[in-house]
Design an enzyme around this catalytic site. Structure first.
Site, PDB file in Angstrom:
ATOM      1  CE  LYS A  90       4.191  17.296  26.636  1.00  0.00           C
ATOM      2  NZ  LYS A  90       4.990  18.198  26.421  1.00  0.00           N
ATOM      3  CD  GLN A 111       5.476  16.069  34.281  1.00  0.00           C
ATOM      4  OE1 GLN A 111       6.062  16.827  35.155  1.00  0.00           O
ATOM      5  NE2 GLN A 111       4.186  16.253  33.668  1.00  0.00           N
ATOM      6  CE  LYS A 114       1.593  16.632  37.734  1.00  0.00           C
ATOM      7  NZ  LYS A 114       1.810  17.869  37.815  1.00  0.00           N
ATOM      8  CE  LYS A 126       9.372  19.849  35.360  1.00  0.00           C
ATOM      9  NZ  LYS A 126       7.692  20.128  35.628  1.00  0.00           N
ATOM     10  CG  ASP A 166       8.108  23.696  35.477  1.00  0.00           C
ATOM     11  OD1 ASP A 166       6.816  23.076  35.738  1.00  0.00           O
ATOM     12  OD2 ASP A 166       8.896  23.954  36.579  1.00  0.00           O
ATOM     13  CG  ASN A 240      -1.572  29.347  33.556  1.00  0.00           C
ATOM     14  OD1 ASN A 240      -1.573  28.134  33.777  1.00  0.00           O
ATOM     15  ND2 ASN A 240      -1.841  29.844  32.516  1.00  0.00           N
ATOM     16  CB  SER A 376       1.085  19.228  27.135  1.00  0.00           C
ATOM     17  OG  SER A 376       1.304  20.538  27.503  1.00  0.00           O
TER      18      SER A 376
END
Ligand code: NDP
Length: 444
Positions: A90, A111, A114, A126, A166, A240, A376
């Site tokens: 992801k 990632q 995270k 990614k 992204d 954002n 997500s």
């Protein structure tokens, strides 16, 4: 040579011309020394570090498309499937001219940890391309997205790899990519997140990163006997993450007095007017110079300067390396209590160290901006059960995730004698879960 140093040296040697990837590996492995030292024999035998710094798979492909003049353009597409120990890969798709394999690997590596910190079953990946959507027509963007997905669809799926947006990949691009995936594969499934609400998107995904940032700061404050009520906050950025961080901070009683874009910054002593900011940035897509028309008492300054303001909380929400050592010194001089990263890697390493040495509570982006990817993952859950949760339900789950995440990194820091060092805590907590899963799954 220690095991950590050996692996760092090997990464640098085997991945030439990828400085961002080297930097990310060093940053993470350095802070893992206490865990690695305590388990060195087992980790060495299983080559755990060698495996974790090597992507399971990296895909690089040609993306030909035709521009509005009939000229064929060729970009390069990437997907790095880094680690699937705890769930399907992801991570977002970055569309920006600066994209190369090293940048995608750096982002994919970060990632992994995270995603692990969210507590949800998502692995790390990614992707992206050196295509620049800025200045392209809708038809050109669609042509690129369709060509990109024609190749990418061979490698992704709702249970294997679920990309998201992204930089440069917003709702428009996700829509075109989803349409093409569905057409080729003939299945309607949650293969992408950040989708439109009319075709499987989740409520709160838009607000999630900014809201999540404030939820984790609120918990940090609570655990230090502090409250957001009456505090002053400085935010950078006006995109954002920044907009929804400002909104939630103000809802919880803080006064946010700054925001910025790539040309200048605003100081509003009465607190940023979020409705005006949304109108300028989300609706009219204008520069921040317009803000004064809505709020005559505010000031607009060219260039940088957000961190010179006296503030209790600093929230960098714009871009990488935007808070440097001089900014850190100014913040400390002005008595800042906490810095929490809404953006990815906005604080330089020396600035981070300076803030920590001077007793500032510092939350790294890996933890503080994880609300986006967490939501997500909630979108994936809703797609799997073919249900749509209410705003309140998703928001409550997001808050629960951020509160748990804070305690997870706080506990990990304490366990290894780094009480209050949330950088070390985040890396260790993210790493331990992934390593445990990798160990239980054998040598794969
Ligand atoms: P946006 O593109 O929506 O907004 C970025 C904002 O930062 C814009 O206002 C932009 O100004 C400003 N900015 C860019 N460069 C600079 C600069 N050099 N100095 C001052 N301001 C600058 O991006 P997001 O808000 O989505 O993302 C911001 C950061 O958060 C990125 O690091 C991203 O990777 C990270 N992040 C985002 C998540 C998400 O869910 N959106 C999730 C996790 C991390 P301008 O409009 O002038 O370019």
């Amino acid at each position: 040579m220690s095991y950590v140093d050996e692996v760092i040296a090997r990464v640098v040697k085997e991945n030439p011309s990828e400085p961002e990837f080297h930097q990310a590996v060093k940053e993470v492995l350095e802070s893992l020394r206490p865990v690695v030292d305590a388990n060195e024999e087992a980790f060495r035998r299983d080559a755990l570090l060698e495996r974790i710094v090597n992507p399971e798979r990296q895909i690089k492909f040609r993306v030909p498309w035709v521009d509005d003049k009939g000229q064929v353009q060729v970009n390069t597409g990437y997907r790095v499937q880094f680690n699937s120990a705890i769930g399907p890969y992801k991570g977002g798709l970055r569309l920006h001219p600066s994209v190369n394999l090293g940048i995608i690997k750096f982002l994919g590596f970060e990632q992994i940890f995270k995603n692990s910190l969210t507590g949800l079953p998502i692995g790390g990946g990614k992707g992206g391309s050196d295509f620049d959507p800025k200045g392209k027509s809708d038809r050109e963007v669609m042509a690129f997205c369709q060509s990109f997905m024609t190749e990418l669809c061979k490698y992704i799926g709702a249970d294997t790899d679920v990309p998201a947006g992204d930089i440069g990949t917003g709702a428009r691009e996700i829509g075109y990519m989803f349409g093409q995936y569905k057409r080729i594969k003939g299945v309607f499934e949650g293969v992408l997140t950040g989708k439109g609400l009319s075709y499987g998107g989740s409520l709160v995904r838009t607000e999630a990163t900014g809201y999540g940032l404030i939820y984790i700061v609120e918990e940090l404050f609570k655990c230090h006997g502090l409250s957001l009520k009456g505090k002053t906050a400085a935010v950078s950025g006006a995109g954002n993450v920044a907009i929804y961080a400002i909104q939630k901070a103000q809802q919880l009683g803080a006064k946010v007095v700054t925001c910025s874009d790539s040309t200048g910054w605003v100081y509003d002593p009465d607190g940023i007017d979020v409705a005006a900011l949304k109108e300028i940035k989300e609706v009219k897509r204008q520069r921040l110079t317009e803000y004064k028309k809505y709020r005559p008492n505010s000031e607009y300054h060219e260039g940088r300067g957000v961190w010179t303001i006296k503030t209790d909380i600093a929230l960098p929400c714009a871009t990488q390396n935007e808070l440097n050592i001089d900014d850190a010194k100014a913040l400390v001089k002005n008595g800042v209590i906490a810095v929490a990263e809404g953006a990815n890697m906005p604080t330089t390493l020396d600035a981070t160290e300076y803030l920590q040495k001077n007793g500032v509570l510092f939350l790294p982006g890996k933890a503080a901006n994880a609300g986006g990817v967490a939501t997500s993952a909630l979108e994936m859950s809703q797609n799997s059960e073919r249900l749509h949760w209410s705003f309140e339900e998703v928001d409550a789950k997001l808050k629960g995730i951020m509160v748990a995440l804070y305690h997870n990194i706080d506990d990990a820091a304490k366990k290894y004698g780094f009480d209050g060092n949330y950088v070390v805590g985040a890396n260790i907590a993210g790493f331990e879960k992934v390593v445990n899963a990798m160990t239980l799954q054998g040598i794969v």
